[in-house]
Structures are given as C-alpha cells and as structure tokens.
Design an enzyme around this catalytic site. Structure first.
Site, PDB file in Angstrom:
ATOM      1  N   GLY A 164       0.795  -1.303   0.090  1.00 21.69           N
ATOM      2  CA  GLY A 164      -0.005   0.214   0.111  1.00 21.69           C
ATOM      3  C   GLY A 164       0.870   1.270  -0.009  1.00 21.69           C
ATOM      4  N   GLU A 287       7.777  -6.202  -7.350  1.00 21.89           N
ATOM      5  CA  GLU A 287       7.070  -7.207  -6.245  1.00 21.89           C
ATOM      6  C   GLU A 287       6.058  -7.833  -6.977  1.00 21.89           C
ATOM      7  OE1 GLU A 287       4.811  -5.932  -3.273  1.00 21.89           O
ATOM      8  OE2 GLU A 287       3.590  -4.254  -4.438  1.00 21.89           O
ATOM      9  N   ARG A 291      -2.806 -11.916  -4.959  1.00 23.58           N
ATOM     10  CA  ARG A 291      -4.216 -11.421  -4.821  1.00 23.58           C
ATOM     11  C   ARG A 291      -5.009 -10.707  -5.727  1.00 23.58           C
ATOM     12  NH1 ARG A 291      -3.913  -6.048  -4.025  1.00 23.58           N
ATOM     13  NH2 ARG A 291      -1.944  -5.568  -3.121  1.00 23.58           N
TER      14      ARG A 291
HETATM   15  P1  ADP Z   1      -0.936  -2.166  -4.193  1.00 26.67           P
HETATM   16  O1  ADP Z   1      -0.944  -2.528  -2.725  1.00 26.67           O
HETATM   17  O2  ADP Z   1       0.317  -2.468  -4.795  1.00 26.67           O
HETATM   18  O3  ADP Z   1      -1.431  -0.745  -4.297  1.00 26.67           O
HETATM   19  P2  ADP Z   1      -3.882  -2.474  -4.960  1.00 26.67           P
HETATM   20  O4  ADP Z   1      -3.438  -1.407  -5.858  1.00 26.67           O
HETATM   21  O5  ADP Z   1      -4.570  -3.777  -5.294  1.00 26.67           O
HETATM   22  O6  ADP Z   1      -2.055  -3.181  -4.499  1.00 26.67           O
HETATM   23  O7  ADP Z   1      -4.094  -1.878  -3.411  1.00 26.67           O
HETATM   24  C1  ADP Z   1      -4.687  -2.661  -2.468  1.00 26.67           C
HETATM   25  C2  ADP Z   1      -4.560  -1.576  -1.046  1.00 26.67           C
HETATM   26  O8  ADP Z   1      -5.838  -1.239  -1.006  1.00 26.67           O
HETATM   27  C3  ADP Z   1      -4.223  -2.244   0.134  1.00 26.67           C
HETATM   28  O9  ADP Z   1      -2.819  -2.216   0.215  1.00 26.67           O
HETATM   29  C4  ADP Z   1      -4.982  -1.150   1.136  1.00 26.67           C
HETATM   30  O10 ADP Z   1      -4.233   0.035   1.086  1.00 26.67           O
HETATM   31  C5  ADP Z   1      -6.106  -0.942   0.287  1.00 26.67           C
HETATM   32  N1  ADP Z   1      -7.273  -1.677   0.839  1.00 26.67           N
HETATM   33  C6  ADP Z   1      -7.158  -2.943   1.448  1.00 26.67           C
HETATM   34  N2  ADP Z   1      -8.223  -3.599   1.868  1.00 26.67           N
HETATM   35  C7  ADP Z   1      -9.235  -2.552   1.399  1.00 26.67           C
HETATM   36  C8  ADP Z   1     -10.760  -2.468   1.247  1.00 26.67           C
HETATM   37  N3  ADP Z   1     -11.554  -3.727   1.760  1.00 26.67           N
HETATM   38  N4  ADP Z   1     -11.166  -1.710   0.641  1.00 26.67           N
HETATM   39  C9  ADP Z   1     -10.559  -0.583   0.226  1.00 26.67           C
HETATM   40  N5  ADP Z   1      -9.327  -0.758   0.359  1.00 26.67           N
HETATM   41  C10 ADP Z   1      -8.533  -1.555   0.703  1.00 26.67           C
HETATM   42  P1  ADP Z   2       3.982  -1.602  -2.397  1.00 26.74           P
HETATM   43  O1  ADP Z   2       4.001  -2.953  -1.897  1.00 26.74           O
HETATM   44  O2  ADP Z   2       3.668  -0.423  -1.177  1.00 26.74           O
HETATM   45  O3  ADP Z   2       3.009  -1.684  -3.390  1.00 26.74           O
HETATM   46  P2  ADP Z   2       6.187  -1.430  -4.387  1.00 26.74           P
HETATM   47  O4  ADP Z   2       7.198  -2.097  -4.235  1.00 26.74           O
HETATM   48  O5  ADP Z   2       5.180  -2.266  -5.287  1.00 26.74           O
HETATM   49  O6  ADP Z   2       5.399  -1.323  -2.687  1.00 26.74           O
HETATM   50  O7  ADP Z   2       6.433   0.054  -4.699  1.00 26.74           O
HETATM   51  C1  ADP Z   2       5.118   0.886  -4.816  1.00 26.74           C
HETATM   52  C2  ADP Z   2       5.453   2.041  -5.614  1.00 26.74           C
HETATM   53  O8  ADP Z   2       6.950   2.671  -4.977  1.00 26.74           O
HETATM   54  C3  ADP Z   2       6.093   2.015  -7.007  1.00 26.74           C
HETATM   55  O9  ADP Z   2       5.017   1.958  -7.650  1.00 26.74           O
HETATM   56  C4  ADP Z   2       6.934   3.144  -7.538  1.00 26.74           C
HETATM   57  O10 ADP Z   2       6.054   4.296  -7.509  1.00 26.74           O
HETATM   58  C5  ADP Z   2       7.726   3.254  -6.089  1.00 26.74           C
HETATM   59  N1  ADP Z   2       9.022   2.501  -6.118  1.00 26.74           N
HETATM   60  C6  ADP Z   2       9.169   1.599  -5.478  1.00 26.74           C
HETATM   61  N2  ADP Z   2      10.552   1.066  -5.592  1.00 26.74           N
HETATM   62  C7  ADP Z   2      11.055   1.999  -6.260  1.00 26.74           C
HETATM   63  C8  ADP Z   2      12.384   1.986  -6.709  1.00 26.74           C
HETATM   64  N3  ADP Z   2      13.508   1.326  -6.705  1.00 26.74           N
HETATM   65  N4  ADP Z   2      12.682   3.340  -7.534  1.00 26.74           N
HETATM   66  C9  ADP Z   2      11.788   3.980  -7.619  1.00 26.74           C
HETATM   67  N5  ADP Z   2      10.403   4.140  -7.331  1.00 26.74           N
HETATM   68  C10 ADP Z   2       9.987   2.893  -6.429  1.00 26.74           C
HETATM   69 MG    MG Z   3       3.050  -2.491  -5.151  1.00 32.73          MG
END
Ligand code: ADP
Ligand code: ADP
Ligand code: MG
Length: 448
Positions: A164, A287, A291
């Site tokens: 998130g 990553e 899900r």
């Molecule tokens: P990412 O974590 O890579 O952004 P998503 O875009 O699918 O992946 O977002 C999932 C995120 O949505 C979670 O990390 C959380 O912050 C948020 N989330 C989790 N559960 C809920 C829920 N029931 N309703 C709305 N948002 C949620």
């Molecule tokens: P999360 O689990 O919170 O979704 P991610 O690893 O998917 O974490 O990274 C979320 C966001 O953070 C990416 O979409 C990007 O915008 C930024 N980010 C993550 N890693 C890097 C990186 N090595 N360099 C630049 N931006 C990054």
């Molecule tokens: Mg991510």
C-alpha cells in the site's frame, strides 16, 4: 464447483465478488462488522454474519472467527478479496486445514512472493531483471552503505513485508541512508509486524507497469497483458490504465514473458500480479501481489475476461478454458479510484453521511461501488469508496469519456478525490501519456 462461498471482506470488493458468485450459481455468505451493519449490499447476500466490532483487528482480521462462520455456514471456499487477510499465508493454511478452499494461490507461493526480498532473489534466479540493490534483508547497515556507494544515490529503503505504498524511504547520501534504515525498520515493525528492510536503487522517473496473470492447477499460465499505474501520489496508485501508453510492443512482450517465468518458478496458481518499474526500454521486477488487485477492472474491460469468476473457477480445480492465443486486447480502459478524502486538507479521510450520490453512466462506463444515498462512510477503513472505470476504442476517447463522467459524478457533502482527477485529466503531460510515478507529486507540489 463450490456450492457456497464466504466473502472475507467488505465494501466494493465484497459486492464485486458477491455478484460474480451469483452468476456462477454459488451462494454467498458475507461477513460484516458492527460498523458495516447497515451496508445495503449485505441484503444481496444469501447469508450475512456479524463477526465483531468496527476496527478491522476485531472483525475482518479475526481469522478464527471468519473460519468458524464458514464452517457453521457450510461454505466450501473463502474469497479474501484484497487487503485484510488476502496475503496472509497462515490464514490460507488454516482455511485449507479446515477443509475450506482459500480462493488464491498456495500458502507456499504466498510466503515466497510475499517477502519482497525473497521474491527478488527468485526473480534473479529466473533471469528476470530486478532493481540493483542488497541481497536479502539488511543485517548490517554498514554493508548497505557500501553497496549504495557502488550503485549510486539516491536509493530507496523498502520493507520486505511492505504494501500500500507504506514503509518506504528515499536516501540521498550515506548519513541519510543510515537514518532511513533505522526509521523504515521501525515503521515496518509497527505496521507489518516485521522490521525487515532492504535497499534498492531509486529509479529516476520510472513508469509502474504490472502484468496480470492467471494460472490453473494443471500447469497452464496465461497473461492478460499489462496495466499502467504510473499516476500515483506518494507511491500510491490513483489512476490505472490498460494498455500502457508508455511502452512499445517489444517491451510489453518482454515484461509479460518475464512475469510468466516468475509465476512458473514460484509454482504460482490463481490470479496474480507481477509489478515492474520501466525506465526507457529497461524493466525491473519490484514485487508480486498474490491476490486480486483494486485495479483489476481495466484488464477485464480490455480482455473481456471476468477475473473474479476466473479466480473461483481455478480454485475449484477447473483447467483454464482458453489459451494465450485466445486472449485479445480490445480498446483502452482507465480507472479512477474514488476515495473519501479532502483534497483541500492534505487528503485527510472524509468520513460521514453521503447525502447525495449520483453516479455517471453511458456507453462503456462502469462504476464499482457499494455506496449510495444515505450511506455512512466509516472512519474505520480504507477511504476507497468506489471506482470509476471507462472503456473505449482509444485512449483519447477513454479520456473524453472519463472527463464527462467525472463531471457527472456527484457525491456530497462527503469530500472525494473527484476534483483532483478533474485537474489531472486536464494536464498536458497526462493527456500525452508522458507520465512517471513522480509526475503527480512534482506537478502539484510545484503549484502550491
Ligand atoms: P498495491 O498494494 O500494490 O497498491 P492494490 O492497488 O491492489 O495494490 O491496493 C491494495 C490496497 O488497497 C491495500 O494495500 C490497502 O491499502 C487498500 N485496501 C485494502 N483493503 C481494502 C478494502 N477492503 N477496501 C478498500 N481498500 C482496501
Ligand atoms: P507496495 O508493496 O507498497 O505496492 P512497491 O514495491 O510495489 O510497494 O512500490 C510501490 C511504488 O513505490 C512503485 O509503484 C513506485 O512508484 C515506488 N517505488 C518502489 N520501488 C522503487 C524504486 N526502486 N525506484 C523508484 N520508485 C520505486
Ligand atoms: Mg506494489
């Protein structure tokens, strides 16, 4: 096929899953917290069970209570949605030990990919490019400082259990890195119960491009192309689109193939997303999300494949009913996440009664939401109250359609992110598709 599925979630995604189950002829059990008791969608469930008070840790995160509700209600599977227990491998184990299928991958695959450092190692072994950085979790900050000197600043400290957009810190020099490691570890311990962190090069102005995969229990893997989620605010996605406007066909093919290699190496099944950063023609795995994701509808719109139904059918043991060659891309889809937040107050959550709710409609318009006139937004949960998705033949038409829809969409007096999107949909860079993950923060910080 399952007879009855328990939906271990709330809000728009719970309703989305409920609808897919209904079309598959599956009965549903919805669990809800006392805070969500009045949610209208619960009336659509075949059964609804209260599992505790508002705070998620007392209800939606109470895995034993949820499994008990599934056992008492004779559910043969649990769909976790996204967030809450969706990436909890122990929960997946507990479900299956109770004879209830967890609609998602194996617990082993979840553990392997859920640890971002372990996922990076697997990617390297599978010849999938990763962002240059430390190997495994940092045990000695001095080692990390040495490595950072080699790869060059800025670098980013990330939590192995992060999600998130939380638990990340940028460091611009050695002193900053030492501090960032300490602070990120502390934050990660508090937020994820796991203080493990690692260091990566901070990629300059990348795009975020992710690949949607489906894999069944019979060895078939297909990709459903990519989504571009470069429109972000503080590392959190705001707008997602498919296809990506910023990659060429060769890069697209390269990323999709890399994701499939990694999927295979992890023995991954069900729906999953493999996320990459793209800089120029180079791409780097960051990553995997084990899900369904918030932004899955844009992929559904361009491929015509219902991802929730696919998840259920795969979990029930059905082989994929189409091949890679059958997956065709059609047109362009864009999604805006509608959050109950106040753009004038630093995007603070804006809870309370929705007195007016008038969603847009028309050709190629989809609104995924559980809210309505008279719905009370609870401060207990994530501020996402819905998603506005449009699907048209071209990106330009999708943008025109989204502009119209944002203008029609009326929610009040609750504050939402709609005005922010109206601004974004006028930005020249966005209209040209010239965006990167820092574009929104740079643009709006410069204006204030
Ligand atoms: P990412 O974590 O890579 O952004 P998503 O875009 O699918 O992946 O977002 C999932 C995120 O949505 C979670 O990390 C959380 O912050 C948020 N989330 C989790 N559960 C809920 C829920 N029931 N309703 C709305 N948002 C949620
Ligand atoms: P999360 O689990 O919170 O979704 P991610 O690893 O998917 O974490 O990274 C979320 C966001 O953070 C990416 O979409 C990007 O915008 C930024 N980010 C993550 N890693 C890097 C990186 N090595 N360099 C630049 N931006 C990054
Ligand atoms: Mg991510």
């Amino acid at each position: 096929m399952f007879k009855r599925v328990l939906i271990a979630n709330r809000g728009e995604v719970a309703l989305r899953i409920l609808r897919a189950c209904r079309e598959l002829g599956i009965e549903t059990i919805c669990v809800f917290s006392e805070e969500d008791r009045g949610s209208a969608y619960l009336e659509l469930a075949d059964h609804a069970v209260c599992i505790g008070p508002g705070p998620a840790r007392d209800s939606y995160l109470k895995s034993d209570r949820i499994i008990a509700a599934a056992e008492i209600g004779n559910a043969d599977a649990i769909h976790p949605g996204y967030g809450f227990l969706a990436e909890d491998a122990t929960f997946a184990d507990k479900c299956r030990e109770s004879g209830i299928e967890f609609i998602g991958p194996s617990a082993d695959a979840m553990r392997m990919l859920g640890d971002k450092a372990a996922a990076r190692e697997l990617a390297k072994k599978s010849k999938v490019p990763t962002v240059p950085g430390t190997e495994g979790v940092i045990t000695d900050p001095a080692e990390a400082v040495k490595l950072a000197k080699n790869i060059g600043y800025p670098v980013i400290v990330k939590a192995v259990a992060g999600g998130g957009g939380r638990g990340m810190r940028i460091a611009r020099n050695a002193a900053g890195l030492n501090d960032a490691i300490g602070m990120a570890a502390q934050e990660a311990e508090a937020a994820f119960n796991n203080g493990g962190v690692y260091v990566e090069k901070f990629i300059d102005r990348p795009r975020h491009v992710e690949v949607q995969l489906l894999a069944d229990h019979h060895g078939h893997i297909v990709h459903l192309f990519e989504r571009d989620c470069s429109v972000q605010r503080r590392f959190q996605k705001l707008i997602e689109e498919a296809p990506s406007a910023g990659i060429d066909q060769k890069t697209r093919e390269g990323i999709c193939k890399a994701a499939m290699r990694l999927c295979k190496a992890a023995k991954y099944t069900n729906a999953g997303t493999f996320e990459f950063l793209v800089a120029g023609k180079r791409f780097y795995f960051i990553e995997a999300n084990t899900r369904i994701q918030v932004e899955h509808p844009v992929t559904e719109m361009i491929t015509g494949i219902d991802l929730i139904k696919a998840q259920v059918r795969i979990a029930a043991g059905e082989p994929l009913w189409f091949t890679q060659r059958d997956v065709k891309r059609n047109g362009a889809a864009i999604e805006c996440r509608i959050n109950a937040e106040d753009p004038d107050k630093g995007f603070r959550p804006s809870a309370g009664l929705i007195e007016h709710f008038r969603p847009p409609g028309g050709f190629g318009v989809r609104v995924d939401t559980h809210v309505h006139n008279g719905y009370r937004v609870s401060p207990c949960y994530d501020s996402l109250i819905g998603k506005l998705i449009v699907h048209q033949q071209t990106r330009e038409e999708a943008i025109e359609c989204m502009r119209r829809c944002l203008g029609e969409f009326h929610i009040g007096p609750t504050k939402t992110t709609i005005p922010l999107y109206q601004k974004i949909f006028r930005l020249e860079g966005f209209l040209k598709g010239e965006i990167d993950t820092g574009y929104i923060d740079r643009t709006f910080n410069a204006q204030t």
